[in-house]
Design a protein around this motif. Structure first.
Motif, mmCIF file in Angstrom:
data_model
loop_
_atom_site.group_PDB
_atom_site.id
_atom_site.type_symbol
_atom_site.label_atom_id
_atom_site.label_comp_id
_atom_site.label_asym_id
_atom_site.label_seq_id
_atom_site.Cartn_x
_atom_site.Cartn_y
_atom_site.Cartn_z
ATOM 1 N N LEU A 1 0.843 -1.205 0.000
ATOM 2 C CA LEU A 1 0.000 0.000 0.000
ATOM 3 C C LEU A 1 0.874 1.249 0.000
ATOM 4 O O LEU A 1 1.777 1.377 0.804
ATOM 5 N N THR A 2 0.591 2.150 -0.935
ATOM 6 C CA THR A 2 1.405 3.375 -0.967
ATOM 7 C C THR A 2 0.490 4.582 -1.073
ATOM 8 O O THR A 2 -0.659 4.490 -1.444
ATOM 9 N N ASP A 3 1.084 5.721 -0.770
ATOM 10 C CA ASP A 3 0.378 6.972 -1.009
ATOM 11 C C ASP A 3 0.577 7.345 -2.462
ATOM 12 O O ASP A 3 1.502 6.882 -3.117
ATOM 13 N N ARG A 4 -0.281 8.253 -2.908
ATOM 14 C CA ARG A 4 -0.190 8.636 -4.304
ATOM 15 C C ARG A 4 1.156 9.253 -4.644
ATOM 16 O O ARG A 4 1.717 9.015 -5.697
ATOM 17 N N HIS A 5 1.696 10.040 -3.701
ATOM 18 C CA HIS A 5 2.940 10.719 -4.066
ATOM 19 C C HIS A 5 4.088 9.738 -4.247
ATOM 20 O O HIS A 5 4.963 9.938 -5.083
ATOM 21 N N VAL A 6 4.079 8.657 -3.464
ATOM 22 C CA VAL A 6 5.114 7.634 -3.653
ATOM 23 C C VAL A 6 4.966 7.028 -5.044
ATOM 24 O O VAL A 6 5.938 6.885 -5.794
ATOM 25 N N ALA A 7 3.731 6.721 -5.386
ATOM 26 C CA ALA A 7 3.479 6.138 -6.701
ATOM 27 C C ALA A 7 3.911 7.102 -7.809
ATOM 28 O O ALA A 7 4.504 6.688 -8.805
ATOM 29 N N THR A 8 3.628 8.382 -7.620
ATOM 30 C CA THR A 8 4.032 9.370 -8.628
ATOM 31 C C THR A 8 5.527 9.343 -8.858
ATOM 32 O O THR A 8 6.001 9.342 -9.998
ATOM 33 N N ILE A 9 6.270 9.307 -7.760
ATOM 34 C CA ILE A 9 7.718 9.365 -7.890
ATOM 35 C C ILE A 9 8.266 8.095 -8.545
ATOM 36 O O ILE A 9 9.135 8.150 -9.414
ATOM 37 N N VAL A 10 7.724 6.953 -8.128
ATOM 38 C CA VAL A 10 8.165 5.691 -8.738
ATOM 39 C C VAL A 10 7.837 5.702 -10.235
ATOM 40 O O VAL A 10 8.653 5.320 -11.079
ATOM 41 N N TYR A 11 6.646 6.189 -10.535
ATOM 42 C CA TYR A 11 6.216 6.271 -11.937
ATOM 43 C C TYR A 11 7.181 7.132 -12.748
ATOM 44 O O TYR A 11 7.586 6.768 -13.862
ATOM 45 N N LEU A 12 7.576 8.245 -12.170
ATOM 46 C CA LEU A 12 8.512 9.131 -12.869
ATOM 47 C C LEU A 12 9.850 8.458 -13.104
ATOM 48 O O LEU A 12 10.446 8.579 -14.169
ATOM 49 N N ALA A 13 10.333 7.748 -12.079
ATOM 50 C CA ALA A 13 11.614 7.069 -12.227
ATOM 51 C C ALA A 13 11.551 6.070 -13.363
ATOM 52 O O ALA A 13 12.483 5.940 -14.158
ATOM 53 N N LEU A 14 10.433 5.365 -13.476
ATOM 54 C CA LEU A 14 10.271 4.389 -14.559
ATOM 55 C C LEU A 14 10.219 5.092 -15.911
ATOM 56 O O LEU A 14 10.854 4.681 -16.874
ATOM 57 N N LYS A 15 9.461 6.164 -15.959
ATOM 58 C CA LYS A 15 9.275 6.871 -17.222
ATOM 59 C C LYS A 15 10.555 7.553 -17.689
ATOM 60 O O LYS A 15 10.896 7.533 -18.871
ATOM 61 N N LEU A 16 11.256 8.196 -16.760
ATOM 62 C CA LEU A 16 12.475 8.910 -17.152
ATOM 63 C C LEU A 16 13.669 7.967 -17.241
ATOM 64 O O LEU A 16 14.773 8.377 -17.546
ATOM 65 N N GLN A 17 13.432 6.695 -16.912
ATOM 66 C CA GLN A 17 14.493 5.685 -16.917
ATOM 67 C C GLN A 17 15.685 6.111 -16.097
ATOM 68 O O GLN A 17 16.826 6.073 -16.545
ATOM 69 N N LYS A 18 15.393 6.557 -14.897
ATOM 70 C CA LYS A 18 16.483 6.955 -14.013
ATOM 71 C C LYS A 18 16.453 6.082 -12.776
ATOM 72 O O LYS A 18 15.401 5.571 -12.405
ATOM 73 N N PRO A 19 17.610 5.911 -12.156
ATOM 74 C CA PRO A 19 17.624 5.135 -10.922
ATOM 75 C C PRO A 19 16.793 5.814 -9.836
ATOM 76 O O PRO A 19 16.731 7.036 -9.775
#
Lengths: 289, 466
Positions: free
Chosen positions: A18-36
């Protein structure tokens, strides 16, 4: 991979994370920008778990590199299998080849021991690379990571450059027991995982311990939340809340009172000095009825 | 919007965050991914532009002022109207304050916002707290542009106007009388902190709305803790700096290790070289070296703990004891006009507790006014014999001697005994040798005198002694 933040959040939740939306946002960005993704936060808030769940949610293999003091390239990236090479040479000696030919024989992928980093780079299938507790590694190792994390390639002098087919999802975790260099920080997307809010922690307790009474769970979580605000050497983590809740269930109590808390305090607090500090104040820290 | 983000990055730099160009580029890409929906936009910027959790509060503040308040001000000006805090709200609160008499637990005695505040805190009523903050802000009228430099004072004024100190006093009494438990009390404190922050926010918003970009930049640079002078710090900032010092200490410690590692080759170790040569058939191909011994300095700290210098001394002690293992030994002394050794308090691990104990128990003050002459006299006669001649003696103080006798001969005697004397002065160099400061009298006996006014400089001087 994921079309939107909501989709990612749902996938993670489906894997019991279970995560908060902001955690999901950040993880999503890392995946999208292909950054560690550099995950920091106190021990036991689910940093490593996040990487594991991410692998599960993206259907990729998890490759884990546990860092420790003295970890070097030979352990993290690759090493030549000397014993095997030596054996090969012995065999070759009887066949009397010249040096160039012998070299061709022994510096081939066959004699290469793939360590986690190389494995992640050369993998055919998508992978999640978890570099756990980066803060435990030495500074040299950190700067060595830089090359890999920025170009996703590595050069082995005898074999040439290995470039990854899929850019792996990289998750680094840290307890910030050491400061990183700015260079590493700048290459990463930052996620600070903190202790969960009251409601979130309650959800987690219910998820992990099915069958717990809601009023007991509430008492447990609110006591732990108050405890975290005290000045302690080590505040109780989620894992400890769960353990504690389980042990209270085992003891069969319906409510928590001073006596029970004092008896089980050592499950929540891991330092004797912390226990001493809290022991006599327990009654004033308990939630009001 | 891209320009806005660039501009925002520049503003953060002004506030002391190191935002690199590549980070800004990432921020641009990230916002393009998630769009401009408020929450997502905020997190996209935060996760790309800040590297440390410690920087978050500053980031939040700048984000709020830059993306929410500033556009509002420009918008307002175009329409020729100012969008200040809505007035009807405050009218309402004044009425509430009047009716507080009724709810004032039968105390009677005038409609005071203090009673209202006590009640709001006890009930944890945040909307009431919010209204009180607006009332407090209103009481200031319309501060001028130049008042921004004295923001702290304005806040105190605003707090006085709603009876803050009276209310805090009442709360303390209630706490004692009714045996309020810890968790409730910490909730109260949260409420009070919230109110204080809220007042500050309102003021900052007011300045940004009224004076625009220019005021925003001043707020940014005022928030730059690394460059902020020690004597200007408020309590929240002191806490913040304490945290940063622990980090700084770790950074310094690892830096030192690196420097040492580069020159680790000492003499050739014959035994290990010969042993290793067996591998290569008796030819010593690889030489083995003996490890170089680490030279660890011995440190003696003399800390002035009078008035405004005390904060600085505390920081220094915290820093030095955090990296204690980088020194062969650390001895520390506190002084005002007497001096006493406090090394023993620091034997247990908890530095903060040790600091408190040392400050409360040690006998270092007679009159409360510093007297360097007297202190050097006592130190030279009482302690100097037990100080190792190899040690580095560091004096922390402003050299303000309150017109007393300087006793420079004793400092001379001290400086001849130890390896070197360093002086860290927390006052700006321009203030040295003015009024009762006698830095130039003592300077000749010191190897070096450093100006040490803020966190950035503190880091630099510690590097100098490592």
């Amino acid at each position: 991979m994921f079309g939107s933040v909501e989709e990612l959040q749902k996938k993670l939740a489906a894997c019991d994370y279970l995560t908060d939306r902001h955690v999901a946002t950040i993880v999503y960005l890392a995946l999208k920008l292909q950054k560690p993704l550099l995950v920091e936060g106190p021990a036991g808030v689910g940093k490593t778990e996040l990487a594991k769940v991410l692998a599960q949610a993206t259907n990729s293999r998890l490759i884990r590199l546990q860092c420790y003091e003295g970890l070097d390239e030979a352990k993290a990236l690759y090493e030549w299998n000397y014993q095997k090479q030596l054996l090969r040479l012995h065999v070759a000696q009887t066949q009397s080849k010249d040096w160039e030919e012998a070299k061709q024989d022994i510096f081939t992928p066959e004699f290469l021991l793939r360590r986690p980093l190389l494995e992640a780079l050369s993998s055919e299938e998508p992978v999640v690379l978890l570099i756990d507790e980066v803060d435990k590694s030495d500074e040299e190792f950190e700067s060595f990571l830089l090359e890999i994390l920025s170009d996703y390639q590595v050069t082995i002098p005898e074999l040439g450059t290995v470039r990854s087919n899929h850019i792996p999802v990289v998750v680094l975790t840290s307890n910030s027991s050491r400061e990183f260099g700015d260079a590493l920080k700048r290459r990463c997307i930052h996620l600070y995982l903190d202790y969960p809010t009251f409601e979130r922690e309650l959800d987690i307790i219910h998820l992990k311990i099915p069958g717990i009474k809601d009023c007991l769970a509430q008492q447990i979580v609110s006591f732990v939340q108050v405890l975290r605000k005290q000045r302690l050497k080590k505040a109780p983590s989620i894992a400890e809340t769960i353990d504690w809740a389980r042990s209270i269930m085992t003891l069969g109590s319906k409510v928590i009172d001073e006596e029970i808390v004092q008896g089980t305090l050592s499950i929540l607090l891991k330092y004797q000095s912390d226990i001493d500090k809290v022991y006599n104040k327990v009654s004033s820290l308990l939630p009001e009825k | 919007m891209e320009e806005k983000i660039l501009e925002f990055g520049r503003l953060l730099r002004k506030g002391g965050l190191n935002v690199s160009f590549s980070q800004i580029a990432d921020a641009l890409r990230a916002t393009a991914e998630v769009g401009f929906q408020f929450e997502d936009f905020y997190h996209a910027l935060a996760c790309t532009m800040i590297c440390e959790k410690a920087d978050k509060p500053l980031f939040d503040k700048m984000f709020r002022l830059f993306f929410l308040t500033l556009p509002a001000s420009q918008h307002g000006r175009e329409n020729g109207e100012s969008q200040l805090v809505s007035t009807e709200n405050t009218g309402h609160i004044i009425e509430l304050a009047r009716s507080a008499e009724g709810i004032g637990q039968g105390r009677g005695g005038g409609a005071s916002p203090a009673l209202l505040l006590v009640k709001a805190v006890q009930d944890g009523n945040y909307s009431l707290l919010n209204q009180l903050a607006q009332l407090a802000f209103k009481s200031l009228g319309n501060p001028k542009r130049k008042d921004l430099a004295n923001l702290e004072q304005l806040i105190v004024q605003a707090k006085v106007s709603i009876g803050w100190y009276e209310a805090v006093n009442r709360l303390e009494r209630i706490r004692e009388k009714e045996k309020v438990n810890e968790s409730t009390y910490s909730r109260w404190l949260e409420c009070l902190n919230y109110l204080e922050d809220r007042i500050k926010e309102l003021l900052e918003e007011y300045f940004v709305i009224t004076f625009g970009q220019d005021a925003l930049e001043e707020i940014a640079s005022a928030a730059n803790l690394r460059e902020k002078e020690f004597y200007q710090l408020n309590n929240i900032e002191i806490d913040e700096i304490r945290k940063r010092i622990t980090k700084l200490a770790r950074k310094l410690a690892s830096k030192y290790a690196r420097r040492y590692r580069r020159a680790k080759h000492g003499e050739i170790d014959m035994r290990r070289t010969v042993r290793n040569a067996l591998k290569t058939g008796g030819t010593p191909v690889c030489l083995r070296y003996r490890k170089k011994k680490l030279s660890k300095p011995e440190i003696v700290l003399l800390c002035d703990v009078s008035g405004s210098v005390a904060v600085f001394s505390e920081f220094m002690l915290q820093l030095v004891y955090t990296i204690q293992n980088r020194f062969r030994s650390v001895r520390s002394f506190l002084f005002v006009d007497r001096i006493e050794e406090v090394t023993n308090y620091f034997h247990n691990e908890d530095i903060e507790a040790a600091l408190q104990e040392a400050f409360s128990k040690a006998n270092f003050s007679y009159s409360g006014f510093s007297d360097f002459g007297k202190v050097f006299t006592i130190f030279a006669t009482k302690y100097l014999n037990s100080i190792s001649p190899k040690s580095t003696l560091i004096i922390l103080g402003d050299a303000r001697n309150n017109w007393r006798s300087d006793e420079r001969d004793f400092l001379k005697q001290i400086s001849e005994h130890v390896r070197k004397v360093l002086w860290f002065n927390p006052q700006p160099q321009s203030a040295w040798d003015t009024e009762d400061s006698i830095m130039k009298v003592y300077a000749p006996y010191c190897r070096q005198v450093f100006e040490c006014r803020n966190l950035a400089q503190l880091g630099e001087v510690i590097e100098a002694i490592l």
